[in-house]
Design an enzyme around this catalytic site. Structure first.
Site, PDB file in Angstrom:
ATOM      1  N   GLU A   1      13.638  85.523 -85.172  1.00  0.00           N
ATOM      2  CA  GLU A   1      14.675  84.794 -84.444  1.00  0.00           C
ATOM      3  C   GLU A   1      16.036  84.861 -85.126  1.00  0.00           C
ATOM      4  O   GLU A   1      17.072  84.906 -84.446  1.00  0.00           O
ATOM      5  CB  GLU A   1      14.262  83.329 -84.258  1.00  0.00           C
ATOM      6  CG  GLU A   1      13.181  83.091 -83.217  1.00  0.00           C
ATOM      7  CD  GLU A   1      11.766  83.366 -83.714  1.00  0.00           C
ATOM      8  OE1 GLU A   1      10.811  83.258 -82.917  1.00  0.00           O
ATOM      9  OE2 GLU A   1      11.610  83.694 -84.921  1.00  0.00           O
TER      10      GLU A   1
ATOM     11  N   ASP B   1      11.707  63.841 -70.572  1.00  0.00           N
ATOM     12  CA  ASP B   1      11.779  65.280 -70.820  1.00  0.00           C
ATOM     13  C   ASP B   1      12.612  66.029 -69.784  1.00  0.00           C
ATOM     14  O   ASP B   1      13.120  65.446 -68.822  1.00  0.00           O
ATOM     15  CB  ASP B   1      10.359  65.859 -70.868  1.00  0.00           C
ATOM     16  CG  ASP B   1      10.165  66.785 -72.053  1.00  0.00           C
ATOM     17  OD1 ASP B   1      11.037  67.646 -72.286  1.00  0.00           O
ATOM     18  OD2 ASP B   1       9.158  66.639 -72.760  1.00  0.00           O
TER      19      ASP B   1
ATOM     20  N   TYR C   1      11.244  72.228 -81.277  1.00  0.00           N
ATOM     21  CA  TYR C   1      10.248  71.266 -80.838  1.00  0.00           C
ATOM     22  C   TYR C   1      10.770  69.869 -81.161  1.00  0.00           C
ATOM     23  O   TYR C   1      11.174  69.597 -82.290  1.00  0.00           O
ATOM     24  CB  TYR C   1       8.909  71.492 -81.560  1.00  0.00           C
ATOM     25  CG  TYR C   1       8.566  72.948 -81.752  1.00  0.00           C
ATOM     26  CD1 TYR C   1       8.035  73.699 -80.709  1.00  0.00           C
ATOM     27  CD2 TYR C   1       8.798  73.591 -82.975  1.00  0.00           C
ATOM     28  CE1 TYR C   1       7.732  75.034 -80.879  1.00  0.00           C
ATOM     29  CE2 TYR C   1       8.502  74.931 -83.152  1.00  0.00           C
ATOM     30  CZ  TYR C   1       7.966  75.649 -82.095  1.00  0.00           C
ATOM     31  OH  TYR C   1       7.669  76.981 -82.262  1.00  0.00           O
ATOM     32  N   ARG C   2      10.719  68.999 -80.162  1.00  0.00           N
ATOM     33  CA  ARG C   2      11.246  67.657 -80.386  1.00  0.00           C
ATOM     34  C   ARG C   2      10.497  66.966 -81.518  1.00  0.00           C
ATOM     35  O   ARG C   2       9.323  67.250 -81.781  1.00  0.00           O
ATOM     36  CB  ARG C   2      11.130  66.840 -79.107  1.00  0.00           C
ATOM     37  CG  ARG C   2       9.702  66.389 -78.827  1.00  0.00           C
ATOM     38  CD  ARG C   2       9.574  65.719 -77.485  1.00  0.00           C
ATOM     39  NE  ARG C   2       8.297  65.050 -77.361  1.00  0.00           N
ATOM     40  CZ  ARG C   2       7.589  65.011 -76.237  1.00  0.00           C
ATOM     41  NH1 ARG C   2       8.016  65.633 -75.150  1.00  0.00           N
ATOM     42  NH2 ARG C   2       6.447  64.336 -76.201  1.00  0.00           N
TER      43      ARG C   2
END
Length: 481
Positions: free
Chosen positions: A233, A282, A173-174
């Site tokens: 993950e 984006d 997430y930015r």
């Protein structure tokens, strides 16, 4: 052989002529991004900026920005081969006899070595900064587009734990850098870390967060992968690299991070605290709108002595994320086929920035099957964000966007073959009248027959007969063409 760290991957790129070093001093404010954009659009090499202005740490961009580099990053000859590896795991059945058990041993031995393991010391903690020494300005964080609200960390591997179960989630997430010790935390409501934050907020507790920047390529990719909630993950990264991910305990929070990371940011988000974040140029090719998001408070920065700062630039495709998205398409197709076996192939074309278009070919056998496929895809995890689904027959090459649109133009009656429904949309979709919710369209571009109300004939597509093609193939070299 799994990469020891990002440095080893970069050395391989350099050896293969896939990396260019730039000695000229360039500014993290727009200049590095402009160079990267030009090179990305030309499908050029990875870029190593040796002297970013205002920082002693080099910057690397476009490391995954081609299919050859994406294959190198995931250590596979091609992305479909990785998909086949996943399929092999899914196909494993309980061995019945001694011979079957012996045949399973190599696969089981490989699987046993991919689980994350804890180490006591790590390069990512060569240098530890806490208290007043915490200063995010030491990082050469890029501002990538002129309308951005500030510099954004664009390749963060964000780690949280479920406050109730302790289960880990890893996402990407930015993070807009607000000042020396705080950033935004742009996690959308659909994401795993956001779910952890909601649980913490209900309890009135802060949520601890760790951010790893620049672990090995498999870990970075795994943070972007749309995994089921019960798959870790870092375990998935271990599967990809065929070796366990080494994790080390953070210094100020109760979380573990990849030991080979370049930088680690440790800290927390407070319940109920929000700050205006964005706009940000984006991957849609537009600025995502400013909105209120949680605030990340940094309690420690740790880093390697030889740290390199990795960043990605997103915008109108093709960009670096094109190849990461295509990797996801190929890796997860076997999982989709397990649930929808009539699917023969699927494409998420880059023009649709991966959540606007999905082209899918099927082995069509009965009326209404195309609609079943559309609704099923909209019910599959992050595929719920897909705005347009186009279904074609099995012989259509969905990787050829022009061929798909040719079929749509010829095979679709808009009144009969188009379905419009409402549902969840990606938070970055600015066309929806409401945030995260709006219309979606399914288009049936398959052949139709009497069972579907099409009583007219249906012509064959043009194609030369095989015998003529073979005769021309035999004399082609003599034609001077």
């Amino acid at each position: 052989m799994a990469y020891k760290d990002l440095q080893e991957f970069l050395r391989l790129l350099d050896k293969k002529g896939e990396l260019r070093r730039i000695a000229a001093p360039l500014d993290p404010y727009l200049e590095i991004a402009e160079v990267t954009d030009r090179v990305s659009k030309a499908v050029g090499p990875a870029l190593f900026f040796e002297n970013p202005k205002g920082s002693r740490f080099p910057v690397v961009t476009n490391a995954f920005g081609s299919f050859p580099r994406m294959n190198l990053a995931l250590e596979s000859e091609d992305l479909d081969a990785l998909g086949r590896r996943i399929d092999d795991v899914l196909e494993m059945e309980k061995p019945e006899g001694l011979i079957d058990k012996l045949k399973m041993l190599p696969k089981l031995a490989k699987m046993a070595g991919i689980f994350p393991k804890t180490v006591q010391s790590a390069p990512c903690q060569d240098v530890v900064l806490t208290g007043d020494a915490v200063d995010l300005s030491i990082l050469p964080v890029l501002t990538t587009w002129p309308g951005d609200a500030g510099p954004f960390i664009t390749f963060p591997v964000v780690i949280t734990k479920d406050p109730e179960t302790g289960k880990r989630n890893v996402g990407m997430y930015r993070m807009q850098v607000f000042d020396k010790t705080t950033t935004g935390m742009h996690w959308h409501r659909h994401k795993g870390c956001a779910a952890h934050y909601r649980l913490a907020e209900k309890r009135g507790k802060r949520l601890e967060v760790a951010v790893a920047i620049g672990p090995d390529p498999a870990c970075t990719y795994a943070a972007t992968a749309p995994l089921p909630d019960d798959i870790d993950e870092f375990l998935f990264a271990g599967f990809l690299r065929q070796k366990a991910v080494e994790l080390v305990q953070c210094k100020t929070v109760d979380l573990q991070v990849p030991a080979n990371s370049q930088f680690v940011l440790e800290g927390y988000v407070e319940p109920g605290e929000r700050r205006r974040e964005g706009p940000f140029g984006d991957h849609t090719g537009y600025y995502s709108l400013a909105d209120d998001y949680p605030v990340f408070h940094v309690t420690a920065i740790t880093h390697r002595k030889d740290a390199v700062y990795p960043a990605t630039l997103v915008g109108q495709p093709p960009m670096e994320d094109t190849y990461m998205g295509k990797a996801t398409e190929r890796l997860f197709l076997p999982l989709i086929k397990k649930q929808l076996p009539e699917i023969t192939d699927m494409s998420l074309p880059v023009e649709g920035v991966f959540h606007n278009f999905c082209f899918v070919s099927i082995d069509k056998r009965y009326p209404g099957q195309t609609r079943k496929i559309m609704y099923a895809i909209w019910g599959l995890g992050q595929m719920m964000f897909t705005k347009f689904i186009v279904v074609v027959d099995a012989e259509v090459n969905v990787q050829n966007t022009a061929e798909v649109w040719w079929r749509v133009g010829n095979n679709v009656d808009p009144r009969r073959d188009v379905v419009i429904v409402d549902g969840p949309l990606d938070a970055l979709d600015h066309s929806a009248p409401m945030a995260c919710f709006g219309g979606k369209m399914g288009i049936d571009a398959t052949k139709k027959g009497p069972e579907e109300g099409h009583t007219r004939g249906w012509p064959d597509a043009l194609a030369m007969d095989p015998a003529t093609k073979a005769r021309i193939d035999a004399v082609w070299g003599e034609l001077g063409l």
